[in-house]
Write a protein that holds these residues in place. Structure first.
Motif, short mmCIF file in Angstrom:
data_model
loop_
_atom_site.label_atom_id
_atom_site.label_comp_id
_atom_site.label_asym_id
_atom_site.label_seq_id
_atom_site.Cartn_x
_atom_site.Cartn_y
_atom_site.Cartn_z
N VAL A 2 13.65 37.94 -127.27
CA VAL A 2 13.11 39.37 -127.14
C VAL A 2 11.80 39.58 -126.20
O VAL A 2 11.73 40.27 -125.33
CB VAL A 2 13.05 40.24 -128.44
N GLY A 3 10.78 38.82 -126.41
CA GLY A 3 9.63 38.61 -125.70
C GLY A 3 9.64 38.14 -124.59
O GLY A 3 9.05 38.70 -123.53
N LEU A 4 10.50 37.26 -124.32
CA LEU A 4 10.99 36.95 -122.76
C LEU A 4 11.40 37.86 -121.93
O LEU A 4 11.24 38.15 -120.68
CB LEU A 4 11.82 35.45 -122.65
N VAL A 172 2.54 39.46 -124.90
CA VAL A 172 3.89 40.27 -125.38
C VAL A 172 4.75 39.21 -126.45
O VAL A 172 5.20 39.57 -127.34
CB VAL A 172 4.75 40.72 -124.11
N ILE A 173 4.94 38.09 -125.78
CA ILE A 173 5.84 37.06 -126.66
C ILE A 173 5.13 36.89 -128.22
O ILE A 173 5.85 36.91 -128.91
CB ILE A 173 5.94 35.75 -125.81
N PRO A 174 3.91 36.50 -128.37
CA PRO A 174 3.49 36.49 -129.77
C PRO A 174 3.43 37.69 -130.57
O PRO A 174 3.86 37.64 -131.49
CB PRO A 174 1.94 35.89 -129.55
N LEU A 175 3.26 38.84 -129.79
CA LEU A 175 3.53 40.03 -130.17
C LEU A 175 4.71 40.26 -130.93
O LEU A 175 4.86 40.64 -132.22
CB LEU A 175 3.12 41.12 -129.38
N MET A 176 6.02 40.15 -129.97
CA MET A 176 7.23 40.18 -130.58
C MET A 176 7.41 39.23 -131.72
O MET A 176 8.27 39.76 -132.59
CB MET A 176 8.31 39.82 -129.15
N VAL A 177 7.14 38.07 -131.69
CA VAL A 177 7.31 36.97 -132.85
C VAL A 177 6.71 37.67 -134.07
O VAL A 177 7.45 37.54 -135.04
CB VAL A 177 6.68 35.64 -132.37
N VAL A 178 5.48 38.20 -133.82
CA VAL A 178 4.80 38.51 -135.11
C VAL A 178 5.54 40.05 -135.78
O VAL A 178 5.85 40.07 -136.91
CB VAL A 178 3.33 39.14 -135.03
N VAL A 179 6.20 40.76 -134.95
CA VAL A 179 6.71 41.87 -135.03
C VAL A 179 8.18 41.54 -135.67
O VAL A 179 8.74 42.08 -136.95
CB VAL A 179 7.24 42.87 -133.79
N GLN A 180 8.75 40.56 -135.23
CA GLN A 180 10.08 39.99 -135.84
C GLN A 180 10.05 39.43 -137.26
O GLN A 180 10.67 39.91 -138.29
CB GLN A 180 10.47 38.90 -134.97
N PHE A 181 8.72 38.78 -137.48
CA PHE A 181 8.49 38.28 -138.83
C PHE A 181 8.04 39.56 -139.78
O PHE A 181 8.65 39.54 -140.94
CB PHE A 181 7.18 37.49 -138.75
N THR A 208 9.12 56.28 -135.77
CA THR A 208 8.20 56.18 -134.59
C THR A 208 6.94 55.38 -134.82
O THR A 208 6.30 55.10 -133.76
CB THR A 208 8.02 57.87 -133.96
N SER A 209 6.60 55.22 -135.95
CA SER A 209 5.33 54.63 -136.34
C SER A 209 5.15 53.15 -135.60
O SER A 209 4.16 52.72 -135.05
CB SER A 209 5.17 54.27 -137.66
N THR A 210 6.17 52.36 -135.55
CA THR A 210 6.21 50.94 -134.92
C THR A 210 5.61 51.39 -133.28
O THR A 210 4.79 50.58 -132.83
CB THR A 210 7.63 50.24 -134.68
N THR A 211 6.31 51.98 -132.75
CA THR A 211 5.82 52.34 -131.46
C THR A 211 4.49 52.96 -131.22
O THR A 211 3.67 52.49 -130.43
CB THR A 211 6.91 53.47 -130.94
N MET A 212 3.98 53.85 -132.26
CA MET A 212 2.83 54.37 -132.25
C MET A 212 1.59 53.07 -132.46
O MET A 212 0.68 53.03 -131.84
CB MET A 212 2.65 55.31 -133.29
N ALA A 213 1.96 52.44 -133.53
CA ALA A 213 0.87 51.28 -133.54
C ALA A 213 0.94 50.13 -132.54
O ALA A 213 -0.34 49.77 -132.11
CB ALA A 213 1.38 50.42 -134.98
N TYR A 222 1.27 46.89 -122.46
CA TYR A 222 1.47 45.70 -123.38
C TYR A 222 2.62 46.21 -124.66
O TYR A 222 3.24 45.74 -125.04
CB TYR A 222 0.23 44.98 -123.95
N GLY A 223 1.97 47.40 -124.99
CA GLY A 223 2.86 48.04 -126.31
C GLY A 223 4.13 48.37 -125.85
O GLY A 223 4.94 48.55 -126.63
N ALA A 224 4.37 48.51 -124.65
CA ALA A 224 5.95 49.14 -123.92
C ALA A 224 6.82 48.20 -124.45
O ALA A 224 8.07 48.70 -124.76
CB ALA A 224 5.72 49.15 -122.55
N GLY A 225 6.45 46.80 -124.62
CA GLY A 225 7.51 45.73 -125.11
C GLY A 225 8.09 46.09 -126.49
O GLY A 225 9.21 46.21 -126.73
N VAL A 226 7.15 46.52 -127.24
CA VAL A 226 7.52 46.90 -128.64
C VAL A 226 8.37 48.08 -128.56
O VAL A 226 9.11 48.25 -129.47
CB VAL A 226 6.33 46.98 -129.73
#
Length: 305
Positions: A2-4, A172-181, A208-213, A222-226
């Protein structure tokens, strides 16, 4: 994965925009815009040359704007007004295109951001009579390397574009990994519950809270990825997404965008509080108006039936 994917989606936006602006920087076009805007600076209590960081910040980013501010002799008040205006509207081309990628209308984003920048500049100028002493800049010095010639300019622009994508991937990639965990461990649900009262006050559902955070901590680009992921997976409605973006347009990347102004020697707490207060107020007002319109439409529909 997802990060890629997200890096690829956003990279396709960020690279061409950075490339074009990187080339434009070395042409007279930005200078023409700066000259056209300079006479209007008085409305915000700024000198004509303050148009330079304002235009550069809106076309490029806050770092470029701060680099430009460091070359000018401005008062503390002028630097503070610039900081507030730029914290509302900067990097417009990239961040607006990213907003469009998430599914929002570019003109709404531009209108809100530029409107907030102009209004805040005018209000601070009228409300604050102090800050006339010369600004003392701290940690940063500006590099004066000048790029000349078509190919060096093109190469410089390409390098900037590629660096933009690399920077994006690193975040973005580490962020997505963290979000997945966090999702798998059920922590994201807990966080959503914490954020729920806050998002509810702003007129949004708790999904909507994930998007907001993401936007608050990492910024729009960068947050657009999430955000893109959250819209897909959490079924965030178009209304909630628009409200979240209106909030984030006024107040995003709160840590980074606040800290980078410290070297300019201005008070950063008021800067953060102005952004936060404006974002909350603006979102509540828009949500309220939106709700009233929806209610009246429903009434009309029931009358017709």
């Amino acid at each position: 994965m997802v990060g890629l994917q997200t890096t690829w989606t956003l990279g396709k936006v960020i690279f061409p925009v950075t490339l074009i602006v990187g080339i434009l920087q070395h042409t007279p076009i930005l200078q023409y815009i700066i000259q056209a805007i300079a006479p209007l600076m008085g409305i915000f209590g700024l000198s004509g040359e303050a148009a330079i960081p304002l235009v550069i910040g809106n076309f490029l980013n806050l770092y470029a704007a701060i680099g430009a501010i460091l070359t000018l002799d401005l008062t503390v008040k002028e630097v503070f007004i610039l900081a507030v205006m730029l914290s509302f509207s900067h990097n417009l081309l990239v961040e607006s295109t990213v907003a469009a990628k998430v599914g929002l209308k570019i003109w709404i984003i531009l209108l809100v951001r530029l409107g907030l920048a102009f209004i805040s500049g005018i209000i601070i100028n009228l409300a604050w009579s102090g800050g006339q002493e010369s600004a003392q800049y701290g940690l940063i010095t500006k590099s004066d390397t000048i790029v000349e010639g078509f190919f060096p300019i093109l190469l410089d622009a390409v390098q900037r574009g590629l660096m933009g994508i690399v920077q994006l991937a690193i975040i973005v990639i580490p962020l997505m990994v963290v979000v997945q965990f966090l999702k798998e461990l059920g922590w994201l649900a807990v966080f959503s519950k914490w954020m729920a009262p806050f998002t509810k006050v702003l007129g949004m559902k708790e999904n909507t809270s994930t998007t907001m955070a993401a936007g608050l901590l990492f910024g729009l680009a960068y947050g657009a990825g999430v955000m893109i992921q959250a819209v897909k997976e959490d079924n965030v409605s178009k209304k909630d997404l628009t409200l979240a973006f209106i909030f984030l347009v006024a107040c995003h990347a709160v840590v980074e965008d606040t800290l980078i102004f410290i070297p300019l020697g201005i008070p950063v707490w008021p800067l953060l509080l102005i952004r936060l207060f404006t974002a909350i107020l603006l979102t509540i007002v828009v949500a309220f108006v939106w709700k009233r319109i929806e209610v009246s439409k429903r009434k009309e529909a029931s009358y017709e039936h």
